[in-house]
Every structure is written in structure tokens, then in C-alpha cells.
Write a protein that holds these residues in place. Sequence first.
Motif, short mmCIF file in Angstrom:
data_model
loop_
_atom_site.label_atom_id
_atom_site.label_comp_id
_atom_site.label_asym_id
_atom_site.label_seq_id
_atom_site.Cartn_x
_atom_site.Cartn_y
_atom_site.Cartn_z
N ALA A 1 8.16 5.46 67.88
CA ALA A 1 8.35 4.29 67.40
C ALA A 1 7.91 4.06 65.93
O ALA A 1 7.67 4.76 65.22
CB ALA A 1 7.63 3.22 68.41
N GLU A 2 7.97 2.82 65.50
CA GLU A 2 7.49 2.38 64.08
C GLU A 2 6.06 2.76 63.92
O GLU A 2 6.12 3.28 62.77
CB GLU A 2 7.54 0.68 64.07
N ALA A 3 4.99 2.82 64.82
CA ALA A 3 3.84 3.28 64.15
C ALA A 3 3.75 4.77 63.93
O ALA A 3 2.93 5.13 63.11
CB ALA A 3 2.99 3.46 65.56
N GLY A 4 4.52 5.56 64.15
CA GLY A 4 4.67 6.95 63.77
C GLY A 4 5.22 7.33 62.67
O GLY A 4 5.30 8.28 62.08
N VAL A 5 5.97 6.15 61.83
CA VAL A 5 6.41 6.47 60.64
C VAL A 5 5.46 5.95 59.34
O VAL A 5 4.97 5.09 59.32
CB VAL A 5 7.61 5.16 60.41
N ARG A 6 5.38 7.22 58.77
CA ARG A 6 4.36 7.44 57.65
C ARG A 6 4.97 8.07 56.50
O ARG A 6 5.44 9.10 56.64
CB ARG A 6 2.91 8.17 57.87
#
Length: 69
Positions: free
Chosen positions: A14-19
Motif C-alpha cells: 500500500a501507500e505506506a511502502g512507497v519511499r
Amino acid sequence: MILDYVIDVLSEHAEAGVRIGDIARETGTSTSSIYHFFTNREELIAGAEVERYSRSLTESQTGPKGKWL
């Protein structure tokens, strides 16, 4: 290539994994190159979502092998 990787990350984490740093490292580019095309992380995620949606529409019209139905 960048959007392909972000689509994969979104599918798994999900979005939290996008770095941005992780994306740059995994795609062999620099963070400044990513920021050249995307103003911020949210814009990058939005671009990946649009690309994923576009691909699903194309596949629904052409089928998985790319032939028009």
C-alpha cells in the motif's frame, strides 16, 4: 520502469511502502530524477494509480494477450 516498481510496491505494501529513496535505489535512478518528473510522493503514487487503471482498461478491451476482443 519507475511506475512499474511503484505499482508493485502499492500491490504489496500500500501507500505506506512507497519511499522515494527505495524507488530510486531499486530502479537505478536518483531521487532528483524522480522529483524532476513527480513533484512529490503523492504525485508519484497518483501517477502509478493512473497507470495501473489505464493498463486494466486496456486489458479489459484487448484481453491479456493484447488482442482486441
